[in-house]
Design a protein around this motif. Sequence first.
Motif: not given
Lengths: 150, 723, 434
Positions: B557-568
Amino acid sequence: MFELNVNGQSHQVDVPADMPVLWVLRDVLGMTGTKFGCGIAQCGACTVHADGDAVRSCLLTVADAVGRQITTIEAIGGTPEGARVQKAWLDLEVVQCGYCQSGQIMSAAALLKRAPKPTDTDIDDAMSGNICRCGTYVRIRQAIHAAAEA
Amino acid sequence: MTYMAPTRRNFLKVGAALGGGLIVGLRMPGNARAEAAEANAPFAPNAFIRITPDGKITFIMSHTEVGQGIYTSASMLLAEELEVGLDQIEVEPAPPNVALYIDPNLGEQATGGSTSTIAGWGPLRIAGATARTMLVQAAAQKWRVDPATCVAARGVVRRGANGGGLTYGQLATAAAALPVPKDVALKPPSAFTLIGTPQKRLDTPGKVNGSLQFGMDVQIPGMKIGTVAACPVRGGTLRQIDEEAARAVPGVIDVVKLDDAVAVIGDHYWAAITGLRAAAAQWHDGPHGGVSTAGIIDALKQASDSDGFTALKRGDPHAAIAGAAKSLEAVYELPFLSHAPMEPINTTLHVRPDGADLWVGTQVPPRAQAAVAKNTGLKPEQVTVHNQYMGGAFGRRLDVDSIEQAARIAKNLSYPVKLIWSREEDITQDLLRPYYYDRVAAGLDADGKIVGWTHRTTCSWVMARWAPPGMKEGGKLDPDTVEGAMETPYDFPAQLNQTVRSEPDGVITAWWRGVGPTHNIFVVEGFVDELAAEAGIDPVDFRRRLAARNPRALGVLNLAAEKSGWGRKLPKGTGRGVSLQFAFNSYVATVLEVSVSDRGEVALHQAHVAADVGPVVNPDTLRAQLQGGLIFGLSMAMFNEITHANGRVLQSNFHDYRVLRMNEAPDVTVHIVDNPTAPIGGVGEAGTASASAALANAIFAASGRRLRRIPFATGQLAETGRS
Amino acid sequence: MKKKQFFFDRKNPKTFARFGSLPGYRRVSQETKVFCFFFSKKKYVLPLLLLSSSLAYAADNGEYLTRAADCAACHTKPGNVPFTGGRAIKLPVGTIYSPNITPDKDTGVGNYTDDEWVSALQRGVGHNGKYLYPAMPYNSYTLMSRQDALAIKSYLFSLKPVHNQVPANSLSFPFNQRWSLWFWNQVNNPAHRFEPDTQKSADWNRGAYLVQALGHCGQCHTPRNWMQGLKQGDQLAGAKQQGWLAYNITSDKTHGIGGWSDADLRQYLSTGTAPNHGPASGPMAEAITDSLRYLTAADIAAIVTYLRDVPPQTSGPPALLASAKTATTPDPLGVHVFNDACAGCHLPDGQGRQSAWASLAGDHSVGDPAGTNMLQILAHGSELRTNDRLVFMHEFTRSYTNEELAAAANYLTTTLSGRDSQVTAADIAAARTE
């Protein structure tokens, strides 16, 4: 009797005038690299070249193909674009089940001939008639760009 | 599903090959079906590895190649321990032999459920290591040296690193005579030279130059080509045809009438299909002539009022929801689906009085063999199955209805016949993924934590038809209906999972890529997203809290969020959706970014998929499967549904059974979590299972519209809709 | 020639089979012969030597006349035996079902006397004095000679009687009162036979007879008055029927067919396509499938001669120049959908990929900013059978949204015609139900 030129070779075929080139290739000439997918020009699996243009052989009648140079997947590697496309396909490991890939490669080779450095939009326009159920589109796009750079 | 772990206790079987050489195989003890088959079966002179004195090394593939790359991955497992290069081997499909080639997770010799690599992970490496050990021993005996001083590499055993060598071919016959070692040492992951490295697939070159033969491409001397029309209504029968007109078509050779179908055979497909149209078949609709989608949905809705079978009950979820600060309930619906692999259904069959040959791409060779035997009166062992490469399967070729039909036709013919279904036949006669009608409810406490969860699915039970022994709880539970719903990555303090069986009139249901998880993860992850919104918490944060005690889930979950720029921040009309799953023994998180236009047009921009599948065999194949599997699932979620009227399927080809195309596919990037010591997971269906929820959640983020019914992009979001 | 139907039913694969293998095609060419036309009134005799080997049928051949009058189009329900009726014809006031015109005595026309038959075709009054609804084009057939009418009868009566009870009409009051048609007939049925114009050539007169009487072209192409009769002053000026636009086919150069070459017109009428005019679709494709493709080259030429002389009218969308192009940036959604669903046959530029019938350049429908016919084709598909092939397009409404199809239609029209196309999603929604 129709005279069909396939990959530089002339063939005399005794078939109905409305028989699509797809079935002449597969069932009369025994060249099975060109695939049957839908029969209504919606999937592109049967794509061949007629005088260098990508056409759907499932709806190209043998009568209409007379006098045109038909090129199939079996011989596309003999063209510069075809060879580059096939190499890119291998380099990028595009294929999964592989059934649509003859048609994809034929469409891609025709595209590169027309547009040696295609943009993503060019690729969308030229390749959206070729369905891949395995979903190899991401790599097809990469491979076309790679072939264009080669 | 509980996946069987690799074990050294698996029973190895080694012997001499016909004409000399070595063969290595192994069976799974403790599986009643396999043991029963073994008791009756003669010793089969082939298994996983065959090395002949001429030096030819053949790997026999217990699982079938449908495009998932298993021929390459399985070969890597064998080659890693056998110490040969992938360029030194050939592969061939296994014949039907349940004793030798059973998939322990499926209980039969079959390919499906993302289990092939899981099944092969232990046994194939043990088979390779055993063969290598015996070949080394044979060499050591010849040289009268300690085997420990011998080195095996690239198919040659050498005395020391630079000594003279003997090829595996030269050693094979001697090796076959040796006792089988009880325990062989497997390489530690750090010593792998193939496993975990990106390897070129063995089948790519032939698929790029058109030379590889699919079932559709089989050519047998004397073969004719036929095509079939079956009654468009299940259970209906053939009323009449114009046989004279069909036979008048030039090139038509035979017309075969069955109770429920008609086949026209010709010199080529064009003669056959032209003859079939000329036959103008008319039908008695039978009992299902009134079936409609609306009627089926009504029946499911009604059935969903009953409790069905309780597959899981933890705590008191009803009380928890009743007492919750906030509660939510919803209905999720998934349509009937066709498989529509690129290669339409086809079967080549030559039936003779004393035997038959079958050329077909099948996920279940023993069933295919039995299907021909049953319909011709031959014994199974009289039916030789030549399994073919498949132009996609997606579960379609786990059924043998088309092979049974082919046998009923071909037994009337004296010559080999290739029977091809038109695309229209392929779709209208498909066995369909069930329609699912799911009711979910949950309660949130004041902190936005889920305190109670109930999920009741109402559907056809595929397992009950396809493999009754696979039913659980004494036949009262089809485990597939709750797979992905019971074992979520989350902690729900109180949870209820129920499944209600409701079989639709006049529809036969079947496996479809992603099976239970493709269904349930849409419901679970869609509803979790709804709850996050209800709680006012970011969807990724909401899941982090729910999965706090599940480090592998958090990892992806954290890896996908990080790579996708989640939150930007994203432009208006654009949104990201997340989906997290544990299925097929693998953890996958997907973040998908989409935009929704004013006209309801959904554009898929990009996806980031993070996966922890335990050990990775071929990372390039893993990426390809997740990319393609996701796109396959998005295609379904965007467009796919099969509907019925008057007992007939209304879709027939790609103009009305739309699939995602190049200009609609998102860019998909796969991120792999390195986890070589975890249990190995499957990946062929994981991407597909994650697609629908990621898309629904992204559409919600982009447009504020919550979609609970698949397909999404055929009118639900548009002003005027599709119909 | 063998009296066996093999041309009428566009859904009947039998037809397809025969032409797939071309026996019917060859059979035509074997029947080259000399024949005469007789026009009743003035004993106008035109000896005509037929030079082309494709001119096959005697004009008094009942089968040929039945084809020229295109009886099959209405009197066959798609998929059923030809002439057994039951095809639903939706009118603003309800639905009527075409009758079974096989010689079955219970459900067909087996009880018709010659006089009743002629009366039905010429006056709209059938067996036992029953008034026919003017969906039956007796206000065109009235121009037909008794001899031709009876030749058609004898052909139909040579077919196998088929028992097929068609559904009852569902017309609202007062339209369900057949006697009221007496008044309609007084105003709308000219009720006289074709009178050759002696100032014109024989060819012209033959064409006029084929267009006005047998072919009943005006039933689609001539606008209707408030009573649904044909507006005589606006002959062939174009009209919308059953959701389709039957184009202006007067001699006007811009709005009609005045800009077409003779060769293109002849090819179009015989095969359903001509270079830079696009394919026939919908009801016109049916007319070619069931009728026009069977006409002799001489008859087709006669039709062209006559149409050239129909007074020009300027109604309807102007015809399209094949070279018309636009510089406007197309709607990306239209491009997207066109590349998905359409370009496989039509190519991204609409020029056609593997078949002449797929070329949309110059297609009148593509020049219609309202997209009337394009909407119909997208919603219902189209099918055309020529003497050597089946040409088809599927409907696309089951898997594409109204918005998507509207965008694709606008893209095509704008790109190929340079005209500002304004098809809306609501138009597509309406076409689905038409």
